[in-house]
Design a protein around this motif. Structure first.
Motif, PDB file in Angstrom:
ATOM      1  N   CYS A  78      13.785  17.551  45.874  1.00  0.00           N
ATOM      2  CA  CYS A  78      13.761  18.447  45.065  1.00  0.00           C
ATOM      3  C   CYS A  78      13.378  17.851  43.777  1.00  0.00           C
ATOM      4  O   CYS A  78      14.064  17.219  43.158  1.00  0.00           O
ATOM      5  N   TRP A 117      22.907  19.624  46.432  1.00  0.00           N
ATOM      6  CA  TRP A 117      22.447  20.576  47.663  1.00  0.00           C
ATOM      7  C   TRP A 117      23.689  21.391  48.041  1.00  0.00           C
ATOM      8  O   TRP A 117      24.677  21.085  48.188  1.00  0.00           O
ATOM      9  N   HIS A 118      23.093  22.672  48.179  1.00  0.00           N
ATOM     10  CA  HIS A 118      24.042  23.565  49.164  1.00  0.00           C
ATOM     11  C   HIS A 118      23.180  24.140  50.336  1.00  0.00           C
ATOM     12  O   HIS A 118      22.002  23.964  50.264  1.00  0.00           O
ATOM     13  N   ARG A 171      27.231  30.501  51.269  1.00  0.00           N
ATOM     14  CA  ARG A 171      26.542  29.317  50.847  1.00  0.00           C
ATOM     15  C   ARG A 171      27.604  28.294  50.562  1.00  0.00           C
ATOM     16  O   ARG A 171      28.756  28.607  50.077  1.00  0.00           O
ATOM     17  N   TYR A 200      19.404  24.574  49.633  1.00  0.00           N
ATOM     18  CA  TYR A 200      19.060  24.983  48.347  1.00  0.00           C
ATOM     19  C   TYR A 200      19.545  23.610  47.471  1.00  0.00           C
ATOM     20  O   TYR A 200      20.629  23.236  47.462  1.00  0.00           O
ATOM     21  N   CYS A 201      18.942  23.351  46.372  1.00  0.00           N
ATOM     22  CA  CYS A 201      18.776  22.342  45.571  1.00  0.00           C
ATOM     23  C   CYS A 201      19.118  22.963  44.270  1.00  0.00           C
ATOM     24  O   CYS A 201      18.944  24.088  44.176  1.00  0.00           O
ATOM     25  N   ASN A 202      19.912  22.258  43.297  1.00  0.00           N
ATOM     26  CA  ASN A 202      20.200  22.646  42.375  1.00  0.00           C
ATOM     27  C   ASN A 202      20.316  21.758  41.175  1.00  0.00           C
ATOM     28  O   ASN A 202      20.517  20.521  41.318  1.00  0.00           O
ATOM     29  N   LYS A 254      23.036  26.623  35.423  1.00  0.00           N
ATOM     30  CA  LYS A 254      22.603  26.066  36.832  1.00  0.00           C
ATOM     31  C   LYS A 254      21.130  26.687  37.392  1.00  0.00           C
ATOM     32  O   LYS A 254      21.185  27.869  37.655  1.00  0.00           O
ATOM     33  N   LYS A 255      20.207  25.781  37.650  1.00  0.00           N
ATOM     34  CA  LYS A 255      18.995  26.191  38.363  1.00  0.00           C
ATOM     35  C   LYS A 255      18.990  26.057  39.588  1.00  0.00           C
ATOM     36  O   LYS A 255      19.259  24.845  40.167  1.00  0.00           O
ATOM     37  N   TRP A 256      18.507  26.965  40.293  1.00  0.00           N
ATOM     38  CA  TRP A 256      18.383  26.754  41.979  1.00  0.00           C
ATOM     39  C   TRP A 256      16.798  26.898  42.429  1.00  0.00           C
ATOM     40  O   TRP A 256      16.258  27.406  41.918  1.00  0.00           O
ATOM     41  N   GLY A 310      14.859  27.259  48.268  1.00  0.00           N
ATOM     42  CA  GLY A 310      15.374  27.122  49.593  1.00  0.00           C
ATOM     43  C   GLY A 310      14.351  26.535  50.459  1.00  0.00           C
ATOM     44  O   GLY A 310      13.306  27.039  50.462  1.00  0.00           O
TER      45      GLY A 310
END
Length: 120
Positions: free
Chosen positions: A22, A36-37, A45, A94-96, A108-110, A113
């Motif tokens: 990412c 990561w989520h 999530r 999903y990375c953040n 926080k930017k997501w 996915g």
């Protein structure tokens, strides 16, 4: 505008491996935490792993010993190496990134996915 672009998801058999990447781009002066989520169908999530700007890491109990999070600060990129994958790892990942704004606050930017599917 900051954007996170993910890659590396796909379909693997149980016991296999995947490496997620990412990369953050845009108007970025610095990034603090990254992580990561994942979200499986019908579930909330959940946090998978985090890594601080200094390199300290945390992992969900379910992935300890199998997943490794790392980052390349020069590339504003976070990675998730996933080994010994299990069907229960199937989820959208999903990375953040925590982007500092000013001297005190951050947001926080997501990413969008990426699907990881592990067949039994």
């Amino acid at each position: 505008q900051v954007q996170l672009v993910e890659s590396g998801g796909g379909l693997v058999q149980a016991g296999g491996s995947l490496r997620l990447s990412c990369a953050a781009s845009g108007s970025i002066f610095s990034i603090s935490g990254m992580g990561w989520h994942r979200q499986a169908p019908g579930k909330q999530r959940e946090l998978v792993a985090t890594i601080s700007s200094g390199g300290s890491t945390t992992y969900a109990d379910s992935v300890k010993g199998r997943f490794t999070i790392s980052r390349d600060n020069a590339k504003n990129t976070v990675y998730l190496q996933m080994n010994s994958l299990k069907p229960e790892d199937t989820a959208v990942y999903y990375c953040n990134a925590d982007i500092p704004v000013g001297s005190r606050s951050s947001y926080k930017k997501w990413g969008q996915g990426t699907q990881v599917t592990v067949s039994s």
